[in-house]
Scaffold this motif. Structure first.
Motif, mmCIF file in Angstrom:
data_model
loop_
_atom_site.group_PDB
_atom_site.id
_atom_site.type_symbol
_atom_site.label_atom_id
_atom_site.label_comp_id
_atom_site.label_asym_id
_atom_site.label_seq_id
_atom_site.Cartn_x
_atom_site.Cartn_y
_atom_site.Cartn_z
ATOM 1 N N VAL A 173 -54.873 16.655 -14.206
ATOM 2 C CA VAL A 173 -54.615 16.069 -15.706
ATOM 3 C C VAL A 173 -53.380 16.137 -16.198
ATOM 4 O O VAL A 173 -53.060 16.116 -16.989
ATOM 5 C CB VAL A 173 -56.308 16.667 -15.874
ATOM 6 N N VAL A 174 -53.402 18.084 -16.076
ATOM 7 C CA VAL A 174 -52.141 18.263 -16.504
ATOM 8 C C VAL A 174 -50.990 18.137 -16.305
ATOM 9 O O VAL A 174 -50.064 17.150 -17.612
ATOM 10 C CB VAL A 174 -52.063 19.925 -16.003
ATOM 11 N N GLU A 175 -51.246 17.043 -14.917
ATOM 12 C CA GLU A 175 -49.722 16.612 -14.908
ATOM 13 C C GLU A 175 -49.427 14.680 -15.437
ATOM 14 O O GLU A 175 -48.650 14.626 -16.085
ATOM 15 C CB GLU A 175 -49.818 16.322 -13.396
ATOM 16 N N LEU A 176 -50.457 14.485 -15.602
ATOM 17 C CA LEU A 176 -50.352 12.926 -15.932
ATOM 18 C C LEU A 176 -50.950 12.850 -17.224
ATOM 19 O O LEU A 176 -49.582 11.880 -17.975
ATOM 20 C CB LEU A 176 -52.218 12.022 -15.784
ATOM 21 N N LYS A 177 -51.070 14.729 -17.877
ATOM 22 C CA LYS A 177 -50.958 14.550 -19.672
ATOM 23 C C LYS A 177 -49.773 14.521 -19.553
ATOM 24 O O LYS A 177 -48.556 13.772 -20.616
ATOM 25 C CB LYS A 177 -52.221 15.464 -19.867
ATOM 26 N N ALA A 178 -48.867 15.932 -18.920
ATOM 27 C CA ALA A 178 -47.805 15.629 -19.219
ATOM 28 C C ALA A 178 -46.297 14.945 -19.414
ATOM 29 O O ALA A 178 -45.498 13.935 -19.750
ATOM 30 C CB ALA A 178 -46.846 16.620 -18.022
ATOM 31 N N SER A 179 -47.207 13.727 -17.741
ATOM 32 C CA SER A 179 -46.462 12.488 -17.754
ATOM 33 C C SER A 179 -46.552 11.488 -18.808
ATOM 34 O O SER A 179 -45.035 10.966 -18.815
ATOM 35 C CB SER A 179 -46.678 11.848 -15.841
ATOM 36 N N VAL A 180 -47.524 11.207 -19.738
ATOM 37 C CA VAL A 180 -47.894 10.856 -20.764
ATOM 38 C C VAL A 180 -46.752 10.754 -21.524
ATOM 39 O O VAL A 180 -46.306 10.256 -22.560
ATOM 40 C CB VAL A 180 -49.101 10.288 -20.734
#
Ligand code: ZN
Length: 273
Positions: A173-180
């Protein structure tokens, strides 16, 4: 929608496209890149939207393991209670038996003695039957205790596995939010560089077409809406020199030239997107 995503540039290898198509129109190149970013954001958002369901699934797994332990515990408790009931019955029969033994001293007649003996024999046989049942319950309790221990061990194991899966999800989730966020700033820069008119077309089609404004044209067909393109239109698209929209779905079309293995631009050799 999945089909559309599979056919969008984001799901393909536009990197290969850029390498082999040096002559591509800059605006078209930006539009394809913009779509790749948007498709990546959509994938990330879809994944993020699954987070609550995935967390609920962890809770359900935990609950199922807890319930197995509770059910096994309940069976063991019931078996132990049944055994205590049987032990009370034995005590009652033993009480009667000792009363008979006392009364036996006081009997006057042979008939009375015989009757008393009969009562005592009956009490003894009852005790024997109940004691067999108690033994069965003891064996049963051993099995149930072993089953409960296994269920408790499984629960501990499941709890550990769930904790590990939760940590994986947290990191994802952290990674996905950062990538967004990363993609959003990349997109803003790309959009600023894009011709406002072309960007307007892109945004309009994207809004109407579920976020997919760009499609590859292949073998004379729009690969997303599958309409056959007029030969002249397809020939124009093949050159990748202008912004051409599909007559049917209005998506901006681009063409991926066939790989030229001799030139070392084989798509399969390029890193996946
Ligand atoms: Zn189309």
């Amino acid at each position: 929608m999945l089909q559309e995503h599979a056919a969008s540039p984001g799901a393909q290898s536009p990197g290969a496209f850029f390498v082999s198509a040096g002559a591509m129109n800059k605006e078209l190149e930006r539009v394809v890149a913009l779509q790749r970013l948007d498709s990546a954001t959509q994938d990330a958002q879809r994944r993020l939207a699954q987070e609550p369901d995935r967390r609920n699934a962890f809770e359900a797994r935990h609950e199922a393991a807890r319930q197995r332990v509770a059910a096994d515990k309940e069976r063991l408790t019931a078996s132990q209670a049944a055994r205590r009931e049987l032990e009370k019955e034995v005590a009652v029969h033993q009480g009667r038996l000792s009363k008979f033994r006392d009364q036996l001293m006081a009997v006057k007649t042979n008939q009375e003695y015989q009757a008393m003996q009969k009562e005592m024999a009956f009490a003894q046989s009852e005790i024997k039957v109940i004691e067999d049942k108690i033994l069965e319950r003891m064996l049963e309790a051993d099995d149930l205790t072993a089953t409960l221990k296994r269920a408790e061990a499984d629960l501990a194991k499941e709890q550990k596995a769930i904790d590990a899966d939760r940590r994986v999800l947290d990191a994802e989730v952290v990674e996905l939010k950062a990538s967004v966020e990363r993609i959003a700033s990349e997109r803003a820069a790309l959009a600023a560089a894009l011709d406002p008119g072309v960007f307007g077309v892109f945004e309009l089609v994207a809004r109407r077409r579920n976020g997919v404004a760009v499609a590859e044209a292949r073998d004379g067909i729009c690969t997303i809406c599958h309409v056959r393109l007029r030969p002249q239109v397809f020939n124009t698209i093949r050159r990748n020199e202008t912004i051409v929209q599909c007559d049917s779905c209005q998506r901006i079309l681009y063409f991926v030239p066939p790989a030229a293995p001799s030139a070392g631009t084989d798509r399969s050799e390029l890193p996946a997107q």
